[in-house]
Motif scaffolding. Structure first.
Motif, PDB file in Angstrom:
ATOM      1  N   GLN A   1       0.842  -1.188   0.000  1.00 56.47           N
ATOM      2  CA  GLN A   1       0.000   0.000   0.000  1.00 56.47           C
ATOM      3  C   GLN A   1       0.878   1.239   0.000  1.00 56.47           C
ATOM      4  N   SER A   2       0.700   2.083  -0.984  1.00 58.41           N
ATOM      5  CA  SER A   2       1.456   3.330  -1.073  1.00 58.41           C
ATOM      6  C   SER A   2       0.617   4.472  -0.532  1.00 58.41           C
ATOM      7  N   LEU A   3       1.287   5.451   0.004  1.00 60.11           N
ATOM      8  CA  LEU A   3       0.586   6.639   0.470  1.00 60.11           C
ATOM      9  C   LEU A   3      -0.039   7.359  -0.715  1.00 60.11           C
ATOM     10  N   LYS A   4      -1.152   8.007  -0.449  1.00 61.82           N
ATOM     11  CA  LYS A   4      -1.839   8.827  -1.440  1.00 61.82           C
ATOM     12  C   LYS A   4      -1.829  10.273  -0.957  1.00 61.82           C
ATOM     13  N   PRO A   5      -2.001  11.219  -1.858  1.00 62.22           N
ATOM     14  CA  PRO A   5      -1.994  12.627  -1.440  1.00 62.22           C
ATOM     15  C   PRO A   5      -3.003  12.937  -0.336  1.00 62.22           C
ATOM     16  N   GLN A   6      -4.166  12.320  -0.370  1.00 60.12           N
ATOM     17  CA  GLN A   6      -5.164  12.586   0.672  1.00 60.12           C
ATOM     18  C   GLN A   6      -4.658  12.166   2.049  1.00 60.12           C
ATOM     19  N   ASP A   7      -3.721  11.227   2.099  1.00 61.05           N
ATOM     20  CA  ASP A   7      -3.169  10.781   3.374  1.00 61.05           C
ATOM     21  C   ASP A   7      -2.402  11.910   4.053  1.00 61.05           C
ATOM     22  N   VAL A   8      -1.741  12.735   3.270  1.00 62.03           N
ATOM     23  CA  VAL A   8      -1.007  13.872   3.831  1.00 62.03           C
ATOM     24  C   VAL A   8      -1.994  14.893   4.396  1.00 62.03           C
ATOM     25  N   LEU A   9      -3.121  15.068   3.735  1.00 61.03           N
ATOM     26  CA  LEU A   9      -4.166  15.961   4.234  1.00 61.03           C
ATOM     27  C   LEU A   9      -4.698  15.444   5.571  1.00 61.03           C
ATOM     28  N   VAL A  10      -4.987  14.162   5.659  1.00 58.46           N
ATOM     29  CA  VAL A  10      -5.473  13.562   6.909  1.00 58.46           C
ATOM     30  C   VAL A  10      -4.401  13.689   7.989  1.00 58.46           C
ATOM     31  N   LEU A  11      -3.168  13.402   7.654  1.00 59.89           N
ATOM     32  CA  LEU A  11      -2.063  13.506   8.609  1.00 59.89           C
ATOM     33  C   LEU A  11      -1.934  14.934   9.135  1.00 59.89           C
ATOM     34  N   ALA A  12      -1.987  15.913   8.244  1.00 56.03           N
ATOM     35  CA  ALA A  12      -1.888  17.314   8.657  1.00 56.03           C
ATOM     36  C   ALA A  12      -3.030  17.679   9.598  1.00 56.03           C
ATOM     37  N   LYS A  13      -4.213  17.193   9.320  1.00 54.54           N
ATOM     38  CA  LYS A  13      -5.358  17.476  10.196  1.00 54.54           C
ATOM     39  C   LYS A  13      -5.137  16.861  11.574  1.00 54.54           C
ATOM     40  N   LEU A  14      -4.624  15.644  11.618  1.00 56.03           N
ATOM     41  CA  LEU A  14      -4.350  15.009  12.905  1.00 56.03           C
ATOM     42  C   LEU A  14      -3.318  15.806  13.700  1.00 56.03           C
ATOM     43  N   VAL A  15      -2.323  16.329  13.019  1.00 53.28           N
ATOM     44  CA  VAL A  15      -1.280  17.112  13.681  1.00 53.28           C
ATOM     45  C   VAL A  15      -1.869  18.372  14.304  1.00 53.28           C
ATOM     46  N   THR A  16      -2.824  18.995  13.626  1.00 53.67           N
ATOM     47  CA  THR A  16      -3.386  20.260  14.127  1.00 53.67           C
ATOM     48  C   THR A  16      -4.471  20.053  15.169  1.00 53.67           C
ATOM     49  N   ARG A  17      -4.879  18.810  15.403  1.00 50.90           N
ATOM     50  CA  ARG A  17      -5.914  18.515  16.402  1.00 50.90           C
ATOM     51  C   ARG A  17      -5.257  17.907  17.637  1.00 50.90           C
ATOM     52  N   PRO A  18      -4.958  18.724  18.653  1.00 50.06           N
ATOM     53  CA  PRO A  18      -4.329  18.169  19.854  1.00 50.06           C
ATOM     54  C   PRO A  18      -5.292  17.265  20.624  1.00 50.06           C
ATOM     55  N   GLY A  19      -4.717  16.475  21.495  1.00 52.01           N
ATOM     56  CA  GLY A  19      -5.541  15.593  22.320  1.00 52.01           C
ATOM     57  C   GLY A  19      -5.896  14.311  21.607  1.00 52.01           C
ATOM     58  N   ARG A  20      -7.035  13.759  21.990  1.00 49.52           N
ATOM     59  CA  ARG A  20      -7.473  12.485  21.418  1.00 49.52           C
ATOM     60  C   ARG A  20      -7.742  12.625  19.928  1.00 49.52           C
ATOM     61  N   ARG A  21      -7.525  11.535  19.238  1.00 52.62           N
ATOM     62  CA  ARG A  21      -7.774  11.548  17.800  1.00 52.62           C
ATOM     63  C   ARG A  21      -9.263  11.706  17.553  1.00 52.62           C
ATOM     64  N   PRO A  22      -9.642  12.600  16.651  1.00 55.59           N
ATOM     65  CA  PRO A  22     -11.061  12.757  16.319  1.00 55.59           C
ATOM     66  C   PRO A  22     -11.584  11.496  15.630  1.00 55.59           C
ATOM     67  N   THR A  23     -12.878  11.360  15.616  1.00 58.94           N
ATOM     68  CA  THR A  23     -13.488  10.208  14.955  1.00 58.94           C
ATOM     69  C   THR A  23     -13.315  10.333  13.448  1.00 58.94           C
ATOM     70  N   MET A  24     -13.501   9.221  12.766  1.00 62.86           N
ATOM     71  CA  MET A  24     -13.405   9.249  11.297  1.00 62.86           C
ATOM     72  C   MET A  24     -14.466  10.159  10.708  1.00 62.86           C
ATOM     73  N   ALA A  25     -15.652  10.151  11.310  1.00 65.71           N
ATOM     74  CA  ALA A  25     -16.735  11.010  10.827  1.00 65.71           C
ATOM     75  C   ALA A  25     -16.369  12.486  10.987  1.00 65.71           C
ATOM     76  N   GLN A  26     -15.748  12.844  12.119  1.00 65.02           N
ATOM     77  CA  GLN A  26     -15.323  14.230  12.328  1.00 65.02           C
ATOM     78  C   GLN A  26     -14.252  14.628  11.314  1.00 65.02           C
ATOM     79  N   LEU A  27     -13.262  13.778  11.141  1.00 63.36           N
ATOM     80  CA  LEU A  27     -12.210  14.065  10.168  1.00 63.36           C
ATOM     81  C   LEU A  27     -12.795  14.213   8.766  1.00 63.36           C
TER      82      LEU A  27
END
Length: 178
Positions: A4-30
């Protein structure tokens, strides 16, 4: 088994996780915050875990700061090279966006922009990592700044990359409490 190779959308998801401190948001929230489907977010999280950029859900599911830092600074520009395009309306990015825009005068050059029909700046298009980037950054100033830094690493000149690297490292460590 297929690799499995990374896709560009993965970087978007990763960046969002980085900017959301604390517990990881749900998939629906992301999904809602990024304009992606829940299944796209789920697949991205799986690829990020496989790539060892994000911890497993049992370990908190948070980004692994040192791996993220290394990937964004040294690997991203090779995996997802920047693509410049024509002059268009859009959202300023890279050195033309906060936080780097305070260090650089644009001069006669048009600024790099993510193409967006709602954008208010005329500049040279810089293809975003994913088509939903302009939508997502309008909702989240922290995400906007982080993705603009990432674009400076992908597309910037030496001084722009150096400042972006320094700022990105500082933010990652602060946001992820390292």
């Amino acid at each position: 088994m297929l690799q499995q190779s990374l896709k560009p959308q993965d970087v978007l998801v990763l960046a969002k996780l980085v900017t959301r401190p604390g517990r990881r948001p749900t998939m629906a929230q992301l999904a809602a915050e990024l304009g992606l489907s829940a299944s796209q977010v789920h697949a991205s999280l799986k690829r990020l875990q496989t790539s060892r950029l994000v911890a497993s859900p049992t370990e908190g599911g948070r980004p692994l700061v040192h791996a993220v830092e290394e990937f964004l600074i040294y690997g991203l520009k090779y995996v997802f090279p920047a693509q410049r395009g024509e002059i268009t309306r859009g959202i300023p990015t890279a050195h033309a966006a906060p936080p780097l825009n305070q260090h650089f005068a644009l001069g006669a050059d048009l600024p790099p922009v993510w193409p967006d029909p709602e954008g208010e700046v005329r500049g040279t298009s810089l293809e975003p990592l994913h088509k939903m980037v302009p939508v997502a950054v309008r909702k989240d100033p922290a995400l906007y700044e982080l993705l603009a830094l990432i674009e400076a690493l992908r597309d910037g000149r030496a001084r722009e990359r150096q400042l972006a690297e320094r700022e990105l490292t500082t933010r990652l460590r602060r946001l992820l409490h390292v």
